[in-house]
Design a protein around this motif. Structure first.
Motif, PDB file in Angstrom:
ATOM      1  N   ASP A  65      36.653  37.805  47.226  1.00  0.00           N
ATOM      2  CA  ASP A  65      37.837  38.205  46.893  1.00  0.00           C
ATOM      3  C   ASP A  65      37.992  39.162  45.640  1.00  0.00           C
ATOM      4  O   ASP A  65      38.792  40.166  45.806  1.00  0.00           O
ATOM      5  N   ASP A  66      36.985  39.070  44.778  1.00  0.00           N
ATOM      6  CA  ASP A  66      36.730  40.384  43.883  1.00  0.00           C
ATOM      7  C   ASP A  66      36.488  41.646  44.348  1.00  0.00           C
ATOM      8  O   ASP A  66      36.864  42.441  43.863  1.00  0.00           O
ATOM      9  N   ARG A  69      39.772  42.836  46.013  1.00  0.00           N
ATOM     10  CA  ARG A  69      40.503  43.169  44.946  1.00  0.00           C
ATOM     11  C   ARG A  69      40.084  44.671  44.320  1.00  0.00           C
ATOM     12  O   ARG A  69      41.108  45.575  44.219  1.00  0.00           O
ATOM     13  N   ASP A  73      42.384  47.900  44.695  1.00  0.00           N
ATOM     14  CA  ASP A  73      43.045  48.697  43.247  1.00  0.00           C
ATOM     15  C   ASP A  73      42.403  49.953  43.518  1.00  0.00           C
ATOM     16  O   ASP A  73      43.158  51.201  43.039  1.00  0.00           O
TER      17      ASP A  73
END
Length: 77
Positions: A65-66, A69, A73
């Motif tokens: 998930d990081d 993300r 971004d």
């Protein structure tokens, strides 16, 4: 990607993970024009090396998930 391909992808994504993995492997295999006979041995050694580096704490794992993300971004920022 055309509509038929998009529908096929959506159907495939709804399958269980093991089925998706088999389909992905088959698709990737279909793209390989020539097979390297030593590739399986080399990949097995690489996987073993990477698992050992994780088990020994030599690498820091990043949650999926990081990663996603951060990629979103970068794409939007």
């Amino acid at each position: 990607m055309n509509t038929q391909s998009q529908q096929l992808l959506e159907s495939a994504l709804s399958l269980p993970e093991s089925d998706r993995a088999e389909i992905a492997a088959s698709l990737i295999h279909s793209l390989d024009a020539e097979s390297d006979e030593d590739a399986d041995t080399a990949w097995a050694a690489e996987i073993h090396r990477r698992v050992e580096s994780i088990d020994n704490g030599q690498v820091n794992l990043i949650p999926w998930d990081d990663v996603m993300r951060e990629m979103r971004d970068r794409r939007h920022g």
